[in-house]
Every structure is written in structure tokens, then in C-alpha cells.
Scaffold this motif. Structure first.
Motif, PDB file in Angstrom:
ATOM      1  N   UNK A  62       0.836  -1.188   0.000  1.00  0.00           N
ATOM      2  CA  UNK A  62       0.000   0.000   0.000  1.00  0.00           C
ATOM      3  C   UNK A  62       0.876   1.244   0.000  1.00  0.00           C
ATOM      4  N   UNK A  63       0.349   2.341  -0.547  1.00  0.00           N
ATOM      5  CA  UNK A  63       1.095   3.587  -0.608  1.00  0.00           C
ATOM      6  C   UNK A  63       0.120   4.749  -0.560  1.00  0.00           C
ATOM      7  N   UNK A  64       0.659   5.960  -0.580  1.00  0.00           N
ATOM      8  CA  UNK A  64      -0.213   7.132  -0.616  1.00  0.00           C
ATOM      9  C   UNK A  64      -1.035   7.154  -1.900  1.00  0.00           C
ATOM     10  N   UNK A  65      -0.464   6.613  -2.976  1.00  0.00           N
ATOM     11  CA  UNK A  65      -1.173   6.617  -4.254  1.00  0.00           C
ATOM     12  C   UNK A  65      -2.291   5.581  -4.281  1.00  0.00           C
ATOM     13  N   UNK A  66      -2.058   4.417  -3.651  1.00  0.00           N
ATOM     14  CA  UNK A  66      -3.052   3.339  -3.654  1.00  0.00           C
ATOM     15  C   UNK A  66      -2.965   2.627  -2.304  1.00  0.00           C
ATOM     16  N   UNK A  67      -4.009   2.690  -1.478  1.00  0.00           N
ATOM     17  CA  UNK A  67      -3.892   2.291  -0.069  1.00  0.00           C
ATOM     18  C   UNK A  67      -4.057   0.808   0.214  1.00  0.00           C
ATOM     19  N   UNK A  68      -4.001  -0.054  -0.797  1.00  0.00           N
ATOM     20  CA  UNK A  68      -4.211  -1.480  -0.577  1.00  0.00           C
ATOM     21  C   UNK A  68      -3.036  -2.279  -1.148  1.00  0.00           C
ATOM     22  N   UNK A  69      -2.754  -3.404  -0.523  1.00  0.00           N
ATOM     23  CA  UNK A  69      -1.641  -4.250  -0.929  1.00  0.00           C
ATOM     24  C   UNK A  69      -2.089  -5.296  -1.942  1.00  0.00           C
ATOM     25  N   UNK A  70      -1.304  -5.475  -2.986  1.00  0.00           N
ATOM     26  CA  UNK A  70      -1.575  -6.492  -4.003  1.00  0.00           C
ATOM     27  C   UNK A  70      -0.675  -7.703  -3.766  1.00  0.00           C
ATOM     28  N   UNK A  71      -1.293  -8.888  -3.678  1.00  0.00           N
ATOM     29  CA  UNK A  71      -0.555 -10.149  -3.607  1.00  0.00           C
ATOM     30  C   UNK A  71      -0.761 -10.852  -4.947  1.00  0.00           C
ATOM     31  N   UNK A  72       0.318 -11.030  -5.687  1.00  0.00           N
ATOM     32  CA  UNK A  72       0.219 -11.531  -7.057  1.00  0.00           C
ATOM     33  C   UNK A  72       0.965 -12.845  -7.212  1.00  0.00           C
ATOM     34  N   UNK A  73       0.289 -13.841  -7.808  1.00  0.00           N
ATOM     35  CA  UNK A  73       0.902 -15.114  -8.161  1.00  0.00           C
ATOM     36  C   UNK A  73       0.580 -15.416  -9.618  1.00  0.00           C
ATOM     37  N   UNK A  74       1.489 -16.134 -10.258  1.00  0.00           N
ATOM     38  CA  UNK A  74       1.246 -16.606 -11.615  1.00  0.00           C
ATOM     39  C   UNK A  74       1.273 -18.125 -11.615  1.00  0.00           C
ATOM     40  N   UNK A  75       0.164 -18.732 -12.032  1.00  0.00           N
ATOM     41  CA  UNK A  75       0.109 -20.190 -12.087  1.00  0.00           C
ATOM     42  C   UNK A  75       1.006 -20.699 -13.210  1.00  0.00           C
ATOM     43  N   UNK A  76       1.402 -21.983 -13.167  1.00  0.00           N
ATOM     44  CA  UNK A  76       2.247 -22.537 -14.242  1.00  0.00           C
ATOM     45  C   UNK A  76       1.643 -22.388 -15.626  1.00  0.00           C
ATOM     46  N   UNK A  77       0.307 -22.305 -15.730  1.00  0.00           N
ATOM     47  CA  UNK A  77      -0.319 -22.158 -17.045  1.00  0.00           C
ATOM     48  C   UNK A  77      -0.349 -20.708 -17.530  1.00  0.00           C
ATOM     49  N   UNK A  78       0.151 -19.773 -16.706  1.00  0.00           N
ATOM     50  CA  UNK A  78       0.220 -18.376 -17.122  1.00  0.00           C
ATOM     51  C   UNK A  78      -0.847 -17.485 -16.540  1.00  0.00           C
ATOM     52  N   UNK A  79      -1.840 -18.024 -15.824  1.00  0.00           N
ATOM     53  CA  UNK A  79      -2.899 -17.217 -15.236  1.00  0.00           C
ATOM     54  C   UNK A  79      -2.328 -16.350 -14.108  1.00  0.00           C
ATOM     55  N   UNK A  80      -2.560 -15.057 -14.183  1.00  0.00           N
ATOM     56  CA  UNK A  80      -2.145 -14.129 -13.129  1.00  0.00           C
ATOM     57  C   UNK A  80      -3.279 -13.973 -12.136  1.00  0.00           C
ATOM     58  N   UNK A  81      -2.984 -14.199 -10.861  1.00  0.00           N
ATOM     59  CA  UNK A  81      -3.994 -14.162  -9.802  1.00  0.00           C
ATOM     60  C   UNK A  81      -3.580 -13.103  -8.787  1.00  0.00           C
ATOM     61  N   UNK A  82      -4.407 -12.072  -8.630  1.00  0.00           N
ATOM     62  CA  UNK A  82      -4.103 -10.950  -7.731  1.00  0.00           C
ATOM     63  C   UNK A  82      -5.152 -10.913  -6.627  1.00  0.00           C
ATOM     64  N   UNK A  83      -4.671 -10.920  -5.380  1.00  0.00           N
ATOM     65  CA  UNK A  83      -5.588 -10.811  -4.246  1.00  0.00           C
ATOM     66  C   UNK A  83      -5.319  -9.510  -3.511  1.00  0.00           C
ATOM     67  N   UNK A  84      -6.413  -8.854  -3.124  1.00  0.00           N
ATOM     68  CA  UNK A  84      -6.304  -7.556  -2.465  1.00  0.00           C
ATOM     69  C   UNK A  84      -7.169  -7.576  -1.200  1.00  0.00           C
ATOM     70  N   UNK A  85      -6.561  -7.729  -0.018  1.00  0.00           N
ATOM     71  CA  UNK A  85      -7.356  -7.626   1.216  1.00  0.00           C
ATOM     72  C   UNK A  85      -7.982  -6.238   1.329  1.00  0.00           C
TER      73      UNK A  85
END
Length: 454
Positions: free
Chosen positions: A26-49
């Protein structure tokens, strides 16, 4: 042995762990944290609490829009396919998905742009396990019959007819045709009318389109809200892991440089208000994030409520109902526009000259630094205030990720806004908002019996 390990795990039915990136804090520009994983097949998965007790947003972005429609006679399929994605699978026949999600109370919808197709569901965390299974199933295993396809094709034709009853679709078609001679931005998201009419005969091609673009390496998944991250990723790996298609590689024709001003005109057959569009081809957000931030600020600087043009044309002389811009971020170079809805056709030249004079002042270096700073602060504050729900966050993240190809594209955009200098604003106008790159579109309506246009 290391090279054989992935194959052995696949043969044994064991999924490889996802590749995790360092969290985007998180930062002043965007107040939430991004948790990003990429599956072996290439799918990008982003979770934001997100502090939304018991509520989540589930946003899927496919990087396919009218930009990808390079084959003659096959325009409009990205938008059309958004409709087909709700038709069901063998596991969940048509109507089953809506029944299950409806029981949980999910708000569920989608939209298509020139560059992306975005799907979202918004509702209780309690339904997230079912939602993950259902969404993975339709993206992997979509099924529909030829009669169902043909029925939906006619529905899309009806949608075109409905949109064509107002001036905006025709204006977009004519402006695109004037601005683009080779690039696929030449056609709108709806597609060319003749191609929409022919869609009922394109069942086989529709299956090709699905296999070509609805692939894990062309898709980003965003989950925002209140959830258990470990359980979510376990379910995502389970249901999305077997998805194994690869996105097609097509060559989108580059648009050659414009060598002089262009014009287009529409004689609208019904009474309405005259319209004026002034446009220039400018860099895309997919290739130039800084230029995208500049254009976002230019909308308000040139046509916003604090601009001299607004004061002159809307408040003082009252020659127009409104002025503004239709600018939006695109992957490739697209258009920066200034738009005006005139009160009377007689004022067209005055309105056009007033707007162009403001651009000329900007290109000459006459930048009001204090007003620019106020616009930057307002843009940042407005963007943060618009993130009121997980759905708001998800759609913004998905939009910018789809256009830029980066999960943190929205954060980068927000970080760029306050860094734009008056000199950069002036230099942009000097480089891109020039006479030889100008495109003018006018719409003149049919007058009524008393000579009015309303």
C-alpha cells in the motif's frame, strides 16, 4: 532430473506451485496491498485484502477487445463473445450459474472495450468457493449450441440498432474511420454493421475465437475483499490449474503517420443538438504510462470546469450545453478528443476556434501551474474517493491491468499523475496536438419546422 520434474508431477496429477511475486505494498497513491501469483499455465492471480466484512469482488479480465479483430468480416466478436460467456457448460448448463449465484445474492455483469473484456461478480464471501468453481468451469469449458449462438447473434444485432438510434455510435464510427486507415481501432467495439449481420453464420469461427483468446496466459484474475488467502489460492489452483490453452499471436496493423488534417461530417436525420469533436492521435497507455497521465490531466486542463474554455463557452457566452472529452486509456496509440454539444449551429466556428486557441496557448508554454497542481490533487483525491467498494477497486485494477499488461498498472497511473510538470504538459501539446494531426468531426441535425434543432 530437474527438467523431468515438471513432467512427472503433471503425469502424477500434482500441480506445480504458483510463482509468487513480491507483494505490491500500500502507498499514498493506492492504499491497498496487491498479492500476485502466476500459475504454471500463465494465469495471473491478484488478491487484495479490503476491509469489507463478508463481501468480495471477483474480477476476471481477458486481454481481448476489438483491437484483436484483425480478420476481414470478423469484427465485433469480442463484444459478442461477452454475451456467449453466460451460456453455460456441461457441468453448469445455461441458467444454472445464475441460479447458484442468485441464491447468494451476487451482482454479476461484464463489459467489453477496444482492448479488454471484463467480468465481475460482487457479493458474499460465503459463496466464494462455488464462485471460483463456476467461473473456472466456464472459462475452461464453455459450451453452447448453434441455435443458441444464432439467437444471441440476433440479440447483438438488436443492440446495435438500439445504439444506432442515438448520435453517439455514428459519431464514433465516423471518427474512427477518419482517424484509422489500417489499425483495428478503425471499427468500434460493436463491429462493422455488415459483420454483425453476418454473425449468425459464424458459429464455427466463434469456437475458434474462444480457443484463441480465452486462455490463462491472456487472463488476469482479481479477488478483492474479505477472504482467507491460503484457501482461495488452493481453490484457484485446483479449478484453474488444468486450464492449458495458449493465446494466439496476431499482428495488429500499425497505423501510418497522419500527414495532414482530416474531417468528417454527419447529417443526422433527426432533431438533436449540433456536436463538434476535435481529435488528435496520441500515444497509448500500453506503451507510455506518463503520456497517459498527461492526457488524463489534459481533459480537465483544457475542458474542465476551471478551464478558460469552460468559462467562456458554458458560463459567460453560453454557446454550448457542455464541453469535455471522450479520452480513455488504450493499449496502442488512440485519440485525445475535445467535444462540444452546441446550442446552435451558428456558433460552431466560434466554439472550435476557442478550443483550438486553448491548445495553442498550451503548446506555446502558457501553462497555469497553480491550476495544473489543483487538477492533479483533484484527480488523485477523486480516484481514491471512487474506491468505495471492493467492486470499485477490482474494476479499476482490472481495467488498467488489461490495458497495460501489468497487475499494478492502476497504481503506476496514480503515481504518475502528480509527477507531471507544466513543461511536460506543454511539450505534449507541441508534439501531438498539432494541425497536421488534427481530425475534425461535425454533426448537424435535422431542423424542426420552426428552424430549431431540439
Amino acid at each position: 532430473m530437474r527438467r523431468l520434474l515438471p513432467l512427472l508431477l503433471l503425469l502424477l496429477g500434482t500441480a506445480l506451485p504458483a510463482a509468487a511475486a513480491a507483494p505490491t505494498p500500500a502507498s499514498d497513491a493506492f492504499p491497498y496491498t496487491l498479492h500476485t501469483d502466476t500459475l504454471p499455465n500463465g494465469l495471473t492471480v491478484v488478491r487484495v485484502p479490503y476491509p469489507s466484512r463478508g463481501i468480495i469482488a471477483y474480477v476476471t479480465v481477458v486481454r481481448v477487445g476489438s483491437r484483436n479483430e484483425v480478420e476481414p468480416g470478423r469484427t465485433g466478436f469480442a463484444h459478442f463473445f461477452e454475451h456467449m460467456m453466460f451460456k453455460g457448460t456441461k457441468t453448469h448448463p445455461e441458467g444454472d450459474r445464475e441460479r447458484i449465484l442468485g441464491n447468494f445474492g451476487y451482482d454479476d455483469n461484464a463489459f467489453t472495450t477496444d482492448d479488454i473484456t471484463l467480468y465481475y461478480s460482487y457479493g458474499p464471501t460465503a459463496g466464494l468457493p462455488q464462485l471460483i468453481e463456476i467461473e473456472a468451469d466456464r472459462f475452461r469449458n464453455l459450451e453452447y449450441s448453434q441455435p443458441s449462438f444464432q439467437t444471441e447473434a440476433l440479440a447483438v444485432l438488436g443492440e446495435y440498432h438500439k445504439n444506432a438510434a442515438a448520435p453517439f455510435l455514428k459519431m464514433e464510427e465516423e471518427l474512427n474511420a477518419a482517424a484509422f486507415t489500417r489499425h483495428t481501432y478503425q471499427h468500434t467495439t460493436m463491429g462493422f454493421y455488415k459483420d454483425i449481420q453476418a454473425m449468425p453464420q459464424a458459429y464455427d469461427y466463434s469456437r475458434t475465437f474462444f480457443e484463441r483468446w480465452y486462455t490463462p496466459d491472456n487472463t488476469l484474475l482479481f479477488i478483492i475483499g474479505d477472504f482467507d488467502d491460503a484457501k482461495v489460492m488452493e481453490l484457484v489452483r485446483q479449478h484453474y490449474g488444468p486450464w492449458d490453452r495458449k493465446a494466439a499471436q496476431v499482428s495488429v496493423p500499425a497505423e501510418p503517420p497522419q500527414k495532414g488534417p482530416r474531417t468528417a461530417h454527419i447529417d443526422w436525420p433527426q432533431p438533436t443538438q449540433p456536436r463538434q469533436v476535435i481529435a488528435w492521435r496520441t500515444p497509448g497507455a500500453g506503451t507510455s504510462p506518463v503520456d497517459a497521465a498527461i492526457q488524463t490531466l489534459l481533459v480537465d486542463y483544457l475542458a474542465g470546469p476551471t478551464s478558460p474554455a469552460y468559462k467562456t463557452l458554458v458560463l459567460d457566452k453560453q454557446l454550448v450545453e457542455s464541453i469535455g472529452s471522450d479520452y480513455s486509456e488504450h493499449r496502442d496509440p488512440h485519440l485525445f478528443t475535445l467535444t462540444a454539444t452546441l446550442k446552435d449551429e451558428r456558433h460552431r466556428n466560434t466554439v472550435r476556434k476557442t478550443l483550438l486557441q486553448e491548445v495553442s496557448r498550451l503548446a506555446a508554454g502558457r501553462v497555469d501551474a497553480a491550476r495544473l497542481k489543483a487538477i492533479q490533487d483533484h484527480a488523485r483525491y477523486g480516484a481514491l474517493m471512487a474506491l468505495e467498494t471492493p467492486r470499485d477497486v477490482g474494476i479499476q485494477l482490472g481495467w488498467y491491468a488489461g490495458v497495460t499488461g501489468s497487475p499494478d498498472g492502476f497504481q503506476r497511473h496514480l503515481q504518475s499523475l502528480p509527477k507531471v510538470t507544466p513543461a511536460q504538459l506543454s511539450d505534449f501539446a507541441k508534439r501531438y496536438l498539432t494541425a497536421n494531426k488534427l481530425i475534425l468531426l461535425s454533426l448537424t441535425p435535422k431542423t424542426d419546422a420552426q428552424g430549431g434543432t431540439k
